[in-house]
Design a protein around this motif. Sequence first.
Motif, mmCIF file in Angstrom:
data_model
loop_
_atom_site.group_PDB
_atom_site.id
_atom_site.type_symbol
_atom_site.label_atom_id
_atom_site.label_comp_id
_atom_site.label_asym_id
_atom_site.label_seq_id
_atom_site.Cartn_x
_atom_site.Cartn_y
_atom_site.Cartn_z
ATOM 1 N N ASP A 28 30.843 2.492 6.732
ATOM 2 C CA ASP A 28 31.592 3.267 5.737
ATOM 3 C C ASP A 28 33.057 2.840 5.647
ATOM 4 O O ASP A 28 33.880 3.525 5.044
ATOM 5 N N GLY A 29 33.389 1.710 6.248
ATOM 6 C CA GLY A 29 34.737 1.176 6.124
ATOM 7 C C GLY A 29 35.722 1.762 7.109
ATOM 8 O O GLY A 29 35.349 2.248 8.183
ATOM 9 N N ASN A 30 37.025 1.753 6.735
ATOM 10 C CA ASN A 30 38.101 2.137 7.653
ATOM 11 C C ASN A 30 38.899 3.346 7.191
ATOM 12 O O ASN A 30 39.911 3.681 7.804
ATOM 13 N N VAL A 31 38.441 4.007 6.124
ATOM 14 C CA VAL A 31 39.192 5.152 5.584
ATOM 15 C C VAL A 31 39.377 6.227 6.643
ATOM 16 O O VAL A 31 40.419 6.905 6.679
ATOM 17 N N VAL A 63 46.508 11.219 5.000
ATOM 18 C CA VAL A 63 46.150 10.467 3.807
ATOM 19 C C VAL A 63 44.701 10.809 3.460
ATOM 20 O O VAL A 63 43.918 11.207 4.337
ATOM 21 N N PRO A 64 44.317 10.699 2.198
ATOM 22 C CA PRO A 64 42.973 11.097 1.789
ATOM 23 C C PRO A 64 41.871 10.362 2.549
ATOM 24 O O PRO A 64 41.940 9.148 2.738
ATOM 25 N N GLY A 65 40.881 11.132 2.988
ATOM 26 C CA GLY A 65 39.696 10.553 3.614
ATOM 27 C C GLY A 65 39.779 10.329 5.104
ATOM 28 O O GLY A 65 38.763 10.046 5.751
ATOM 29 N N ILE A 117 37.518 12.503 14.513
ATOM 30 C CA ILE A 117 36.344 13.359 14.423
ATOM 31 C C ILE A 117 36.096 13.732 12.967
ATOM 32 O O ILE A 117 37.029 14.070 12.229
ATOM 33 N N ASN A 118 34.855 13.620 12.546
ATOM 34 C CA ASN A 118 34.469 13.878 11.168
ATOM 35 C C ASN A 118 34.585 15.375 10.867
ATOM 36 O O ASN A 118 33.857 16.179 11.450
#
Length: 252
Positions: free
Chosen positions: A123-126, A138-140, A207-208
């Motif tokens: 899912d990338g590095n956001v 920052v968003p995400g 943590i999500n």
Amino acid sequence: MSRSTFTMSAVEKEVVLEALSALLGVPVKSGSKGGLNVHELCIGNFFSSLLSGRLTTDLVLGVFDASVRDELFVDMEEFFDPKYDYDFTHCNDKSNCLRGNEAYKRPCGWYRCAIKVLDKYPDGNVWLGTIGWRSHSVPGEWPVSYHGTSIEGAKGIVKSHYKAGQGDLYGRGIYSTNDIYEASGYSKEFTSKTNGKTYRVLLQNRINPQMRKVCNREEYWLIQIPEGTSPEKEREIVEKSIRPYGILLKQV
């Protein structure tokens, strides 16, 4: 980047390996076997082994218990990312900071050895936010949390947790906290055979926010892993929910 006498040159590579060994409960040595095998530690199996007490490899190789292995090997250049190390040992910054719209307490008094996590997830590095100092979110990006180990070491971390209440009051899973001072009470302590000094070690994670449960004591966060979850599913939950990106060391 802050620098002091407690830099990576002073935190010898051998001490960092000792910290990994203390966290995992298995001797970890520098070296590469020339490809992933059941004796080699990498980003893909570190997180699940540390947090669930199981060392997992590619599913083709299956799942095994690190406790039955005599030693593990790690390619230091592939596992760590020194350009993102940060020396917080003399930091006394009390700025109000946010990460993932949650309060972020910088780990003052600790040295962070950065784990190489960039581009390691599909899912990338956001989730990491942007690089460099900032006080805002920052968003995400995901909030920061800190994780210690149980007194038994890596085995059983999922079954035990920070003492957030009686027994399993908040459920089975991975407990962490955004309060570095609270987390330090659950740090793993070891005495280095390299220099004779005693250190504490913690994990700095993201943590999500969509996967965590905020406990009655709001500084404690839980990633729930129900009893009976298969090792494969456990690993999937871990990777989607909590991602260590730094090993924190503090001399005591």
